[in-house]
Scaffold this active site. Structure first.
Site, PDB file in Angstrom:
ATOM      1  N   SER A 250       0.847  -1.187   0.000  1.00  0.00           N
ATOM      2  CA  SER A 250       0.000   0.000   0.000  1.00  0.00           C
ATOM      3  C   SER A 250       0.882   1.235   0.000  1.00  0.00           C
ATOM      4  CB  SER A 250      -0.915   0.009   1.240  1.00  0.00           C
ATOM      5  OG  SER A 250      -0.139   0.174   2.420  1.00  0.00           O
ATOM      6  N   LYS A 251       0.239   2.386  -0.013  1.00  0.00           N
ATOM      7  CA  LYS A 251       0.968   3.652  -0.063  1.00  0.00           C
ATOM      8  C   LYS A 251       1.930   3.837   1.112  1.00  0.00           C
ATOM      9  CE  LYS A 251      -0.339   5.987  -3.763  1.00  0.00           C
ATOM     10  NZ  LYS A 251       0.640   6.497  -4.744  1.00  0.00           N
ATOM     11  N   ARG A 252       1.613   3.209   2.223  1.00  0.00           N
ATOM     12  CA  ARG A 252       2.490   3.391   3.380  1.00  0.00           C
ATOM     13  C   ARG A 252       3.871   2.775   3.156  1.00  0.00           C
ATOM     14  NH1 ARG A 252      -0.848  -0.791   4.927  1.00  0.00           N
ATOM     15  NH2 ARG A 252       0.176  -2.738   5.584  1.00  0.00           N
ATOM     16  N   HIS A 253       3.977   1.872   2.174  1.00  0.00           N
ATOM     17  CA  HIS A 253       5.271   1.255   1.871  1.00  0.00           C
ATOM     18  C   HIS A 253       6.076   2.062   0.859  1.00  0.00           C
ATOM     19  CE1 HIS A 253       2.892  -2.417   3.154  1.00  0.00           C
ATOM     20  NE2 HIS A 253       3.918  -2.418   3.985  1.00  0.00           N
ATOM     21  N   GLY A 254       5.486   3.137   0.358  1.00  0.00           N
ATOM     22  CA  GLY A 254       6.174   3.912  -0.672  1.00  0.00           C
ATOM     23  C   GLY A 254       5.413   3.825  -1.979  1.00  0.00           C
TER      24      GLY A 254
END
Length: 475
Positions: A250-254
């Site tokens: 997801s976006k939290r991983h980049g």
């Protein structure tokens, strides 16, 4: 996007397809799926097709379609024939639904949404399965009301549907756990589950390589193939990509959108190499060319466990590809990166200087921004204003040594060996090492502490420019 009929193919040939939905950006997982399909087809002299599954008219946008095509083009995944629009084939999908109805493999269901929900509420209250069992499945057509209806697949109720998956192995689904799926809605539009099967059949797809989140869909779609008497393709459901923490990407991983990787400056060849290794292996091979990937790729090498995104491995592979790419091929890709990132285009003089300097920039750069930072000495213009670290290397003593070095450079031979000999001699006369004088030279020539070798810089910019920069730094 122009409408296009599926491209016919030889029955004996391998045909794969990538079928993204244009409702947003092209996810990196989707890009890997496209790559696997492309590699499998190209390595077998097969056909790789592209279908845009744009039946969701509310969420599908031309901009998203354009972004998908642009992303695939950047990644270097060419497709055969015209792009197929699933929405443009909706009349063919409806035709198949009516054919199944005529064959007795589908039926008209007049149950309303309210009746279906009431059935499920009662089932929950009684502790039974909420799988909807339509009362119209075996109803006498004479009893059909004059009311809206959907067409449902008359799925088998007994036994099991077995998927022989090239990645997951044998997967069995109990038929009493699968409902009679809707194939044609009350407004006459086909459902995604039907459209996919019809399109894959008509396009001659032999191998369906996609994410394992579609594994359950394969069971239901197999029932449609059987109902129509069509050959079932080879299924290959690949695990999804997870973040470094093992959780769904997801976006939290980049970055998760393919276009973000181009904007960050990763070379396309490095991305292809990394994505190929993300869930697939060929022995211990890590770094390989496109030709090797096409020759080696097979379904047996795909693992069943989710792959984990690792930016360090990505950067290492990209650095190797930058170093291995011929300068003539690298320069256009750098220009494409600048355009994608919204950065100023190279002026003619900058382009010429960069072309001459690439040999000295490629070896340790893992991304194009890193390479361009090292290229500051050939992209910027005099007078150079040293950054804070470089300014410390231009103390009064260092400037004095550079002044002493200048006439030797003005009158000496301009070859790497001669330049190294002169600089080493002057450094020795002052009792300092080559590294000390190189630091002040680097600050004068580039205004940075990070740059190629000082001798490479002098050879690239030439004698006159070198002397002019030394004069600026020592004035």
């Amino acid at each position: 996007m122009p409408a296009a009929e599926p491209k016919p193919s030889a029955p004996s040939g391998v045909v794969t397809r990538f079928a993204p939905s244009p409702t947003g950006y092209l996810h990196i997982g989707g890009a890997r799926t496209a790559l696997f399909n492309w590699l499998f087809a190209r390595g077998r002299n097969g056909t790789f097709l592209l279908r845009i599954e744009d039946t969701d008219r509310e969420r599908s946008t031309p901009e998203a379609t354009a972004a998908i095509l642009k992303g695939l083009a950047w990644l270097g995944l060419d497709w055969d024939g015209e792009v197929v629009s699933q929405f443009d084939r909706r009349h063919r999908h409806a035709e198949v639904a009516l054919e199944m109805l005529a064959r007795g493999h589908a039926y008209k269901c007049f149950s309303t949404p309210e009746e279906i929900e009431a059935f499920r509420e009662a089932a929950r209250a009684a502790g039974r399965s909420t799988l909807f069992l339509s009362p119209w499945r075996d109803a006498d057509p004479a009893s059909h009301p004059d009311a809206p209806y959907v067409i449902r697949l008359k799925a088998p109720r007994q036994g099991a549907t077995v998927i022989e998956d090239a990645v997951q192995g044998t997967v069995t689904f109990r038929n009493d756990q699968l409902d009679d799926m809707v194939c044609l809605r009350a407004d006459g539009t086909p459902t995604y589950m039907l459209a996919v099967v019809v399109d894959d059949h008509d396009m001659g797809v032999t191998h369906v390589i996609r994410g394992d989140d579609h594994l359950t869909n394969a069971a239901r779609q197999t029932q449609v193939y059987h109902a129509m008497g069509w050959r079932v393709p080879v299924w290959a459901h690949i695990p999804l990509i997870h973040g470094p923490d093992g959780k769904k990407l997801s976006k939290r991983h980049g970055a998760v959108g393919l276009e973000e990787y181009q904007v960050m400056g990763y070379p396309a060849a490095g991305m292809r190499n990394y994505l190929a290794r993300l869930g697939w292996a060929h022995g211990d091979a890590e770094f390989f060319s496109d030709a090797e990937a096409r020759a080696w790729f097979d379904l047996e090498g795909i693992g069943r466990a989710p792959a984990r995104l690792d930016f360090r491995k990505l950067e290492n592979l990209c650095g190797q590809h930058i170093a291995a790419t011929p300068d003539a091929e690298l320069l256009p890709e750098i220009e494409a990166f600048l355009e994608a990132a919204g950065r100023p285009a190279l002026l003619a003089a900058q382009k010429d200087g960069l072309a001459r300097a690439l040999y000295s920039l490629k070896d340790r750069a893992k991304t194009f921004p890193e390479l361009l930072e090292k290229a500051h000495f050939v992209l910027a213009h005099r007078p150079f204003v040293p950054d804070e670290a470089a300014a410390k290397a231009l103390d009064p003593v260092s400037r004095g040594i550079l002044r002493e070095l200048t006439p030797h450079l003005r009158n000496g031979s301009w070859s790497r060996e001669a330049l190294e000999e002169v600089v080493t001699r002057v450094a020795g006369a002052h009792g300092i090492g080559l590294g000390k004088i190189a630091g002040s030279l680097r600050a004068a020539l580039a205004g940075r502490t990070i740059s190629p070798s000082v001798f490479d810089m002098m050879l690239v910019i030439g004698r006159e420019e070198t002397l002019a920069r030394l004069q600026d730094a020592t004035a």
